[in-house]
Scaffold this active site. Sequence first.
Site, PDB file in Angstrom:
ATOM      1  NE  ARG A  47      -3.074   0.125   3.198  1.00 31.14           N
ATOM      2  CZ  ARG A  47      -2.529   0.538   4.350  1.00 31.14           C
ATOM      3  NH1 ARG A  47      -2.073   1.759   4.457  1.00 31.14           N
ATOM      4  NH2 ARG A  47      -2.451  -0.284   5.384  1.00 31.14           N
ATOM      5  CE1 TYR A  99     -16.702  10.834 -15.917  1.00 31.46           C
ATOM      6  CE2 TYR A  99     -16.033  11.146 -13.647  1.00 31.46           C
ATOM      7  CZ  TYR A  99     -16.485  10.327 -14.660  1.00 31.46           C
ATOM      8  OH  TYR A  99     -16.712   9.006 -14.408  1.00 31.46           O
ATOM      9  CG  ASP A 171     -10.005  15.711 -15.247  1.00 27.73           C
ATOM     10  OD1 ASP A 171      -9.311  15.100 -16.089  1.00 27.73           O
ATOM     11  OD2 ASP A 171     -11.002  15.208 -14.698  1.00 27.73           O
ATOM     12  CE  LYS A 196     -12.803   7.401 -18.496  1.00 25.10           C
ATOM     13  NZ  LYS A 196     -13.127   8.678 -17.928  1.00 25.10           N
TER      14      LYS A 196
HETATM   15  C1  LIG Z   1     -13.500   9.102 -16.696  1.00 19.98           C
HETATM   16  C2  LIG Z   1     -13.130  10.435 -16.176  1.00 19.98           C
HETATM   17  C3  LIG Z   1     -12.881  10.638 -14.812  1.00 19.98           C
HETATM   18  C4  LIG Z   1     -13.055   9.542 -13.777  1.00 19.98           C
HETATM   19  O1  LIG Z   1     -12.192   8.473 -13.936  1.00 19.98           O
HETATM   20  P1  LIG Z   1     -12.512   6.987 -13.385  1.00 19.98           P
HETATM   21  O2  LIG Z   1     -11.244   6.267 -13.638  1.00 19.98           O
HETATM   22  O3  LIG Z   1     -13.687   6.465 -14.133  1.00 19.98           O
HETATM   23  O4  LIG Z   1     -12.833   7.108 -11.929  1.00 19.98           O
HETATM   24  C5  LIG Z   1     -12.499  11.900 -14.417  1.00 19.98           C
HETATM   25  N1  LIG Z   1     -12.397  12.922 -15.276  1.00 19.98           N
HETATM   26  C6  LIG Z   1     -12.635  12.767 -16.588  1.00 19.98           C
HETATM   27  C7  LIG Z   1     -12.495  13.935 -17.492  1.00 19.98           C
HETATM   28  C8  LIG Z   1     -13.000  11.531 -17.088  1.00 19.98           C
HETATM   29  O5  LIG Z   1     -13.258  11.389 -18.402  1.00 19.98           O
END
Ligand SMILES: *Cc1c(COP(=O)(O)O)cnc(C)c1O
Length: 372
Positions: A47, A99, A171, A196
Amino acid sequence: MQIETLAVHAGHRVDPTTGAVAPPIYLSTTFERSPDGSYPHGYDYIRSNNPNREALEECLCQLEGGVKAAAFSSGSAAIMSIFQALAPGDRIIAPTDAYSGTSQLLRDILIPWGLEVTFVDLTDPTSVEQAIRGNTKLIWVETPSNPLLKITDIRKIVDIAHQANALCVCDNTWATPIGQNPLKMGADLVVHAVTKYLGGHSDVLGGVVISQVDDHFFQKIKAIQKTGGAVASPFDCWLVLRGIKTLPYRMRAHTENALKVANFLSKHPEVELVYYPGLPQHPGHEIAASQMHLFGGMLSFQVKGGRDKAFAVAAKVQIFTRATSLGGTESFIEHRASMEGTQTTTPENLLRLSIGLEHPDDLIDDLAQALY
Ligand SMILES: *Cc1c(COP(=O)(O)O)cnc(C)c1O
């Protein structure tokens, strides 16, 4: 060093014990102590740290131009760690178009916990300035935004944040480090859902926070990672590091394909509006061109007609998969409003596309027959 070279080599070394070129996956939960009680290799418990996670964190630091990174079990856990590093009573400014998971985290968990949040249209710097209060500690930027592809001027928001002694967090999931580098424009922290484009193959969940400096605030995020325990697993880190090696080339192809699809849709009689920052008519095009190296593979469009027409188009596609998420090799189509739940402000006739790595002509043909 150029980004393609970094993507292949950053965080990667030939395994010193075996000479293995592809990195081993270290599943061990625990590491041996020396007789004197020290940890000779720097690892104690999974961890706290793990060689695969360390390699991924190092790689992402180099790609974004940061000094420290913390990898989490999801993008949402990474985002959560930043909010949790604040204190109850602190205020943040968050975008109205973000998001939906980020907005839900704030509304359902962090506002009840004591954070104060002002939701603002981040594309309008004047209203961001006006929303600053004495307790504003952080401004959240997501650009291009989800699902309207709004473009926020990162440099301007960084200035506003820093004048108010607040942090600016970006982000950068949609743009990726190949398309945009917020830390190099002055942002304090960058967050990615590596689920992603960085993973890139729709088969791994993860997130990361990358910091401009190794300061007290980042140490808190690191403590939340270690002690809170929402860490990325060794195999997940391994998959993401593997995905990153081809990221620069994938992003170029995603972008090239998306621009072709956007151009096709923008001329189609059954399409009302296309949202893609690479189109000159997009309201954020100029800012996007000034801060992005690539416009990316995401776009949205509104069909002429309502929700039913949007559903009918999504029902007819053959190559696109009807699915949420983005950044994989395969193209996705999604009716976003019905995914976002009751709080959504997304238009009912909007479809969001994640443009994959298929041939663009096939994608265009598919949309053409579905729109007919
Ligand atoms: C998918 C996404 C998230 C969240 O990510 P997870 O891995 O699904 O928790 C946050 N910000 C954006 C812009 C995203 O496309």
